[in-house]
Motif scaffolding. Structure first.
Motif, mmCIF file in Angstrom:
data_model
loop_
_atom_site.group_PDB
_atom_site.id
_atom_site.type_symbol
_atom_site.label_atom_id
_atom_site.label_comp_id
_atom_site.label_asym_id
_atom_site.label_seq_id
_atom_site.Cartn_x
_atom_site.Cartn_y
_atom_site.Cartn_z
ATOM 1 N N ALA A 131 26.844 40.675 34.558
ATOM 2 C CA ALA A 131 27.074 39.684 35.605
ATOM 3 C C ALA A 131 26.365 40.129 36.882
ATOM 4 N N PRO A 132 26.065 39.204 37.770
ATOM 5 C CA PRO A 132 25.392 39.557 39.020
ATOM 6 C C PRO A 132 26.137 40.639 39.787
ATOM 7 N N GLY A 133 25.435 41.687 40.150
ATOM 8 C CA GLY A 133 26.032 42.755 40.936
ATOM 9 C C GLY A 133 26.919 43.704 40.163
ATOM 10 N N LYS A 134 26.967 43.536 38.852
ATOM 11 C CA LYS A 134 27.828 44.386 38.040
ATOM 12 C C LYS A 134 27.024 45.141 36.990
ATOM 13 N N GLU A 135 27.643 46.161 36.411
ATOM 14 C CA GLU A 135 26.979 46.920 35.369
ATOM 15 C C GLU A 135 27.034 46.163 34.043
ATOM 16 N N ARG A 136 26.102 46.495 33.175
ATOM 17 C CA ARG A 136 26.107 45.903 31.840
ATOM 18 C C ARG A 136 27.316 46.419 31.075
ATOM 19 N N GLU A 137 27.979 45.518 30.357
ATOM 20 C CA GLU A 137 29.188 45.902 29.645
ATOM 21 C C GLU A 137 29.180 45.391 28.207
#
Length: 125
Positions: free
Chosen positions: A39-45
């Motif tokens: 998601a924008p501004g977040k780490e890949r999960e």
């Protein structure tokens, strides 16, 4: 090895989408596959993974009961069926393949060797 993801798009909350990922590897049926998202501004999960046989699957808690991963080894393709979508599911979704044969489902990014280009899923409220 190339992974081609498709099926993303814009959908309203509560709607559904089906992502597909075609892999150009002859030994596709021997490799675990997974979907991650960022998601924008977040780490890949990690979102979901499937064993090389397809008999085992694993899901992130937030998508359990809403998402279903599957694979068609005859078509070298893995799918992610997403239902009851929520705005917080908005992200770029990546398919990935574990380069080791007969591998188990892993949730860490570092365990995967090949990545697709990503497909954007946007869920509006």
């Amino acid at each position: 090895v190339q992974l081609q993801a498709s099926g993303g798009g814009l959908v309203q909350a509560g709607g559904s989408l089906r992502l597909s990922c075609a892999a150009s590897i002859r030994s596709f049926s021997l490799h675990a596959m997974a979907w991650f998202r960022q998601a924008p501004g977040k780490e890949r999960e990690f979102v979901s993974g499937i064993s090389w046989t397809g008999a085992s699957t694993y899901y992130q808690d937030s998508v359990k009961g809403r998402f279903t991963i599957s694979r068609d080894n005859a078509k070298n393709t893995v799918y992610l069926e997403m239902n009851s979508l929520k705005p917080e599911d908005t992200a770029v979704y990546y398919c990935t393949l574990n380069g080791r044969r007969f591998s188990t489902i892993e949730i860490k990014i570092a365990e995967y060797d090949y990545w697709g280009q990503g497909t954007l899923v946007t869920v509006s409220s």
